[in-house]
Design a protein around this motif. Structure first.
Motif, PDB file in Angstrom:
ATOM      1  N   GLN A 125       6.620   8.079   8.876  1.00 31.88           N
ATOM      2  CA  GLN A 125       7.112   6.653   8.522  1.00 31.88           C
ATOM      3  C   GLN A 125       5.942   5.719   9.222  1.00 31.88           C
ATOM      4  OE1 GLN A 125      11.753   6.432   8.427  1.00 31.88           O
ATOM      5  NE2 GLN A 125      10.789   7.121  10.299  1.00 31.88           N
ATOM      6  N   GLU A 126       5.635   6.068  10.366  1.00 32.31           N
ATOM      7  CA  GLU A 126       4.519   5.003  10.872  1.00 32.31           C
ATOM      8  C   GLU A 126       3.108   5.133   9.880  1.00 32.31           C
ATOM      9  OE1 GLU A 126       4.134   2.810  13.265  1.00 32.31           O
ATOM     10  OE2 GLU A 126       6.022   3.467  14.182  1.00 32.31           O
ATOM     11  N   ALA A 129       3.629   3.023   6.581  1.00 34.54           N
ATOM     12  CA  ALA A 129       3.598   1.612   6.750  1.00 34.54           C
ATOM     13  C   ALA A 129       2.166   1.041   7.057  1.00 34.54           C
ATOM     14  CB  ALA A 129       4.494   1.217   7.978  1.00 34.54           C
ATOM     15  N   ARG A 130       1.636   1.995   8.017  1.00 29.81           N
ATOM     16  CA  ARG A 130      -0.095   1.580   8.426  1.00 29.81           C
ATOM     17  C   ARG A 130      -0.593   1.770   7.056  1.00 29.81           C
ATOM     18  NH1 ARG A 130      -0.280   5.109  12.252  1.00 29.81           N
ATOM     19  NH2 ARG A 130      -0.913   6.516  10.962  1.00 29.81           N
ATOM     20  N   ASP A 131      -0.718   2.816   6.397  1.00 28.75           N
ATOM     21  CA  ASP A 131      -1.262   2.853   5.026  1.00 28.75           C
ATOM     22  C   ASP A 131      -1.320   1.835   4.214  1.00 28.75           C
ATOM     23  OD1 ASP A 131      -2.391   5.150   6.145  1.00 28.75           O
ATOM     24  OD2 ASP A 131      -1.492   6.635   5.023  1.00 28.75           O
ATOM     25  N   ARG A 132      -0.098   1.005   4.080  1.00 27.78           N
ATOM     26  CA  ARG A 132       0.084   0.082   3.319  1.00 27.78           C
ATOM     27  C   ARG A 132       0.260  -1.451   3.873  1.00 27.78           C
ATOM     28  NH1 ARG A 132       2.450   4.423   1.821  1.00 27.78           N
ATOM     29  NH2 ARG A 132       3.134   5.044  -0.320  1.00 27.78           N
ATOM     30  N   GLY A 133      -0.556  -1.266   5.190  1.00 25.97           N
ATOM     31  CA  GLY A 133      -0.616  -2.660   5.771  1.00 25.97           C
ATOM     32  C   GLY A 133       0.641  -3.242   6.465  1.00 25.97           C
ATOM     33  N   TYR A 134       1.269  -2.393   6.901  1.00 28.81           N
ATOM     34  CA  TYR A 134       2.642  -2.974   7.729  1.00 28.81           C
ATOM     35  C   TYR A 134       2.551  -2.137   9.233  1.00 28.81           C
ATOM     36  CZ  TYR A 134       4.449  -4.479   3.129  1.00 28.81           C
ATOM     37  OH  TYR A 134       4.710  -5.161   2.057  1.00 28.81           O
ATOM     38  N   ARG A 135       3.250  -3.029   9.958  1.00 21.70           N
ATOM     39  CA  ARG A 135       3.530  -2.544  11.338  1.00 21.70           C
ATOM     40  C   ARG A 135       5.168  -2.349  11.279  1.00 21.70           C
ATOM     41  NH1 ARG A 135       1.935  -6.196  15.428  1.00 21.70           N
ATOM     42  NH2 ARG A 135       3.902  -6.645  15.504  1.00 21.70           N
ATOM     43  N   ILE A 136       5.730  -1.379  11.714  1.00 19.97           N
ATOM     44  CA  ILE A 136       7.107  -1.153  11.580  1.00 19.97           C
ATOM     45  C   ILE A 136       7.448  -1.668  13.062  1.00 19.97           C
ATOM     46  CG2 ILE A 136       9.054   0.433  11.876  1.00 19.97           C
ATOM     47  CD1 ILE A 136       7.535   2.648  10.443  1.00 19.97           C
ATOM     48  N   HIS A 137       8.548  -2.912  12.751  1.00 16.49           N
ATOM     49  CA  HIS A 137       9.184  -3.178  14.261  1.00 16.49           C
ATOM     50  C   HIS A 137      10.429  -2.264  14.347  1.00 16.49           C
ATOM     51  CE1 HIS A 137       7.245  -7.056  14.237  1.00 16.49           C
ATOM     52  NE2 HIS A 137       7.096  -6.983  13.215  1.00 16.49           N
ATOM     53  N   HIS A 139      13.482   0.425  12.411  1.00 13.49           N
ATOM     54  CA  HIS A 139      14.014   1.194  10.864  1.00 13.49           C
ATOM     55  C   HIS A 139      15.111   1.891  11.313  1.00 13.49           C
ATOM     56  CE1 HIS A 139      12.358   4.841  12.434  1.00 13.49           C
ATOM     57  NE2 HIS A 139      12.996   5.345  11.681  1.00 13.49           N
TER      58      HIS A 139
END
Length: 159
Positions: A125-126, A129-137, A139
């Motif tokens: 999941q990390e 998210a990282r590959d798509r330019g997101y940082r998970i807060h 989930h």
């Protein structure tokens, strides 16, 4: 009482439950009704809904009403002691907020909920998210599935 059981009516509750200690730490006055509901939640091995908490609490003290259970669960939730989940069973269920992350596997046949943690799922999941330019807060992962056990111990317990 063992996990998942409820103290017998009339049996004194001499030890302090985990949730009761946390209530006291957060300044919630521990009435006898709150104490009983806290004990029911601490002793629960499942994710009970309001009606189940009510049944277990009223088995200990018949004076506890459904409205009291609703009010106390809301207070406990607002104090961060409980987490409310809305699985696809149609009813809100509660679990103690133990602070650690976990996911849920929900049986669509009987509603039984199993908690699990899988490091590989978390890493994946990390990465997604990282590959798509997101940082998970935060989930949550709820997997809805059919139990394939021939003799499911939970199927017979559904109401």
């Amino acid at each position: 009482a063992a996990r998942g059981t409820v103290p017998r009516p009339g049996r004194p509750m001499t030890t302090t439950s985990r949730i009761e200690k946390r209530c006291i730490d957060r300044g919630l006055r521990m009435t006898e009704q709150r104490r009983i509901i806290a004990r029911v939640l601490s002793d629960s091995a499942d994710h009970p809904d309001v009606e189940t908490v009510y049944q277990r609490a009223s088995a200990i003290d018949k004076r506890i009403g459904l409205a009291t259970v609703y009010r106390v669960l809301t207070q406990f939730e607002q104090a961060g002691l409980l987490v409310r989940h809305h699985f696809e069973t149609g009813k809100a269920v509660f679990e103690l907020n133990r602070g650690g992350h976990h996911d849920h596997l929900v049986c669509v046949q009987c509603g039984h909920v199993e908690e699990f943690f899988d490091a590989e799922i978390e890493k994946r999941q990390e990465k997604i998210a990282r590959d798509r330019g997101y940082r998970i807060h935060d989930h949550s992962l709820h997997i809805y599935a059919d139990c394939t056990r021939e003799k499911c111990p939970f199927r017979d317990k559904q109401s």
